[in-house]
Design a protein around this motif. Sequence first.
Motif, PDB file in Angstrom:
ATOM      1  N   ALA A   1      39.631  39.189  33.383  1.00  0.00           N
ATOM      2  CA  ALA A   1      38.430  39.531  33.627  1.00  0.00           C
ATOM      3  C   ALA A   1      37.690  38.594  34.676  1.00  0.00           C
ATOM      4  O   ALA A   1      36.796  39.053  35.414  1.00  0.00           O
ATOM      5  CB  ALA A   1      37.675  39.311  32.302  1.00  0.00           C
ATOM      6  N   LEU A   2      37.850  37.237  34.592  1.00  0.00           N
ATOM      7  CA  LEU A   2      37.308  36.390  35.517  1.00  0.00           C
ATOM      8  C   LEU A   2      37.905  36.740  37.019  1.00  0.00           C
ATOM      9  O   LEU A   2      37.037  36.612  37.997  1.00  0.00           O
ATOM     10  CB  LEU A   2      37.846  34.928  35.249  1.00  0.00           C
ATOM     11  CG  LEU A   2      37.114  34.423  34.033  1.00  0.00           C
ATOM     12  CD1 LEU A   2      37.591  33.028  33.711  1.00  0.00           C
ATOM     13  CD2 LEU A   2      35.559  34.252  34.279  1.00  0.00           C
ATOM     14  N   ALA A   3      39.194  37.179  37.097  1.00  0.00           N
ATOM     15  CA  ALA A   3      39.787  37.469  38.374  1.00  0.00           C
ATOM     16  C   ALA A   3      38.958  38.575  39.008  1.00  0.00           C
ATOM     17  O   ALA A   3      38.553  38.916  40.110  1.00  0.00           O
ATOM     18  CB  ALA A   3      41.351  37.731  38.362  1.00  0.00           C
ATOM     19  N   ALA A   4      38.703  39.797  38.047  1.00  0.00           N
ATOM     20  CA  ALA A   4      38.064  41.030  38.308  1.00  0.00           C
ATOM     21  C   ALA A   4      36.777  40.538  38.991  1.00  0.00           C
ATOM     22  O   ALA A   4      36.124  41.076  40.214  1.00  0.00           O
ATOM     23  CB  ALA A   4      37.900  41.972  37.390  1.00  0.00           C
ATOM     24  N   TRP A   5      35.991  39.769  38.361  1.00  0.00           N
ATOM     25  CA  TRP A   5      34.555  39.207  38.921  1.00  0.00           C
ATOM     26  C   TRP A   5      34.646  38.468  40.136  1.00  0.00           C
ATOM     27  O   TRP A   5      33.830  38.804  40.874  1.00  0.00           O
ATOM     28  CB  TRP A   5      33.953  38.215  37.468  1.00  0.00           C
ATOM     29  CG  TRP A   5      32.691  38.035  37.738  1.00  0.00           C
ATOM     30  CD1 TRP A   5      31.499  38.438  38.656  1.00  0.00           C
ATOM     31  CD2 TRP A   5      31.849  36.854  37.016  1.00  0.00           C
ATOM     32  NE1 TRP A   5      30.525  37.863  38.375  1.00  0.00           N
ATOM     33  CE2 TRP A   5      30.688  36.687  37.446  1.00  0.00           C
ATOM     34  CE3 TRP A   5      32.323  35.873  36.432  1.00  0.00           C
ATOM     35  CZ2 TRP A   5      29.623  35.805  36.973  1.00  0.00           C
ATOM     36  CZ3 TRP A   5      31.464  34.986  35.918  1.00  0.00           C
ATOM     37  CH2 TRP A   5      30.132  35.025  36.237  1.00  0.00           C
ATOM     38  N   ARG A   6      35.616  37.648  40.248  1.00  0.00           N
ATOM     39  CA  ARG A   6      35.777  37.054  41.288  1.00  0.00           C
ATOM     40  C   ARG A   6      36.024  37.940  42.560  1.00  0.00           C
ATOM     41  O   ARG A   6      35.470  37.617  43.738  1.00  0.00           O
ATOM     42  CB  ARG A   6      36.937  35.967  41.141  1.00  0.00           C
ATOM     43  CG  ARG A   6      37.069  35.062  42.341  1.00  0.00           C
ATOM     44  CD  ARG A   6      38.118  34.047  42.326  1.00  0.00           C
ATOM     45  NE  ARG A   6      38.006  32.883  43.525  1.00  0.00           N
ATOM     46  CZ  ARG A   6      38.831  33.040  44.462  1.00  0.00           C
ATOM     47  NH1 ARG A   6      39.454  34.151  44.529  1.00  0.00           N
ATOM     48  NH2 ARG A   6      38.494  32.039  45.311  1.00  0.00           N
ATOM     49  N   LEU A   7      36.917  38.816  42.409  1.00  0.00           N
ATOM     50  CA  LEU A   7      37.226  39.827  43.389  1.00  0.00           C
ATOM     51  C   LEU A   7      36.070  40.701  43.872  1.00  0.00           C
ATOM     52  O   LEU A   7      35.762  40.996  44.757  1.00  0.00           O
ATOM     53  CB  LEU A   7      38.545  40.553  43.043  1.00  0.00           C
ATOM     54  CG  LEU A   7      38.888  41.719  44.260  1.00  0.00           C
ATOM     55  CD1 LEU A   7      39.412  40.973  45.352  1.00  0.00           C
ATOM     56  CD2 LEU A   7      39.864  42.616  43.558  1.00  0.00           C
TER      57      LEU A   7
END
Length: 187
Positions: A60-66
């Motif tokens: 989830a954090l990676a998706a937000w970061r991307l």
Amino acid sequence: MEPTAPVRYPRPLRRLHWLLALLLPSMVLFGLWMGMLDRSDPLKSLVLPWHLATGALVFALAAWRLTIRCRSRALFGRARDGSPPARRALAAFVHAAFYVLLFGLPLLGFGVWILDPHLGPAPFGDGVAVGNWSERLHRIHYLGAWSVAVLLPLHVGGALLREADGRRPLARMVAGTSRGEDRGVKG
């Protein structure tokens, strides 16, 4: 030639970078330790849900970061920053590989959990074909975890090289300052 470094990284992107920088290696070490536990060890069944939940958080954090990174125009000025082409290519590869791992490792881990009758719900039973797929996914998950151990020193080394070149990526990722602000010049 003056490098065209981004003026600043958005605060949410900086925070997500450092949070993922803590979570990903921690998850890898935790997962490797967990892998050394025997399947019958009760500790394994206690820590597995935490590993799965943290993997979902990483995803989830990676998706937000991307999403933030794609929306931030400041980050697209790095293509011609005066670095040697080989170094730019390696940096692009390392960043792309990290994104693949940030999304791929949690998905692979979820796949292993779903398919392995000893770990998760095993909705497809425990036949040979399912066991083979579970084992394959687990191997790829394991190799991906070790890939973090290769990529992390490359990433840190690249940041230190850029720091030595005067591009100040650490200042931008820690405090969000621009190159001009580091020198007392308005950016």
